[in-house]
Design a protein around this motif. Sequence first.
Motif, PDB file in Angstrom:
ATOM      1  N   THR A  86      31.526 -21.959  -3.697  1.00  0.00           N
ATOM      2  CA  THR A  86      30.492 -22.430  -2.752  1.00  0.00           C
ATOM      3  C   THR A  86      30.708 -23.856  -2.258  1.00  0.00           C
ATOM      4  N   LEU A 144      23.915 -20.019   0.067  1.00  0.00           N
ATOM      5  CA  LEU A 144      24.988 -18.701  -0.354  1.00  0.00           C
ATOM      6  C   LEU A 144      23.796 -17.590   0.124  1.00  0.00           C
ATOM      7  N   LYS A 148      20.723 -24.994  -4.906  1.00  0.00           N
ATOM      8  CA  LYS A 148      21.353 -24.366  -3.554  1.00  0.00           C
ATOM      9  C   LYS A 148      20.307 -23.538  -2.829  1.00  0.00           C
ATOM     10  N   ALA A 158      23.286 -20.544  -8.785  1.00  0.00           N
ATOM     11  CA  ALA A 158      23.116 -21.112  -7.563  1.00  0.00           C
ATOM     12  C   ALA A 158      21.895 -22.017  -7.354  1.00  0.00           C
ATOM     13  N   LEU A 169      30.700 -21.962  -9.538  1.00  0.00           N
ATOM     14  CA  LEU A 169      30.382 -21.817  -8.325  1.00  0.00           C
ATOM     15  C   LEU A 169      31.392 -22.638  -7.334  1.00  0.00           C
TER      16      LEU A 169
END
Length: 261
Positions: free
Chosen positions: A107, A174, A139, A134, A104
């Motif tokens: 991100t 995301l 997130k 995520a 990730l």
Amino acid sequence: MMTTTMTAPADPIGNDLTALLRSLKLSGMKDTLPERLSLAKTRNLSHHAFLELLLSDEVSRRDTRSAVLRAQNSGLMPLLRLETWNELPDLTYDRRLWSDLTTLRFTENNTNTIILGPVGVGKTHLATALGHIAIRRRKTVLMARADRLFTRLRAARLDNTLDAEFRRLVRLDLLILDDFALRPLDSTTTNDFYELIVERHRKGSTIFTSNREPVEWLTMTTDPMLAQSAVDRLTSGAHTLIVEGPTYRQRNTVAIDQQHQ
């Protein structure tokens, strides 16, 4: 003749402790407590170490439950996770890139990912797996089929909630849009696509899955110039993972044929 009466073993926890755990909303601890008591005796754990072990179990249990609920609310299918991805030899894709995507890091830089390939090669599975990773990292995530998301935005115009809906989408860490550009985008959808990409540019990461390459998306819109501006922002610094190989249906057919040989 004497008969032996079998008695059930005493509950190692007891009703009083069970009631206390329930009062403190720690009922989940009851399932592992007997095992932990046995472990404490075997390893001669101190009171401090035993308490730390119990609390660690509870934190892990709550994190897992929280992740499950947040994944459901984010629209992620529960079975499409990294650990359920079947690494089949007949699929070709850049495994080094995929390994990097699972970190990730993209991100953290607010860059995007595009997963391309024909129907049935597992694009949705890979995108969803990234969503689950995520979620576990706390997130904010939303996954939706692209046409349904744009339909939702169209409906938001009717009840004057479009601005609020866009603000919600822009704030996401995301956003995952699955099956983008399966059908031509009308003028409203083209405009919403542009606005969404512009508003999220460098503020969050978006994952697109599609059967078509971004250059083909331009021909699917009513305003190629507007779409070009969106695609330029979307692809700037983006990671593109191309998955090629037979569809799930073809692989299943081959597997069945091999079983009958």
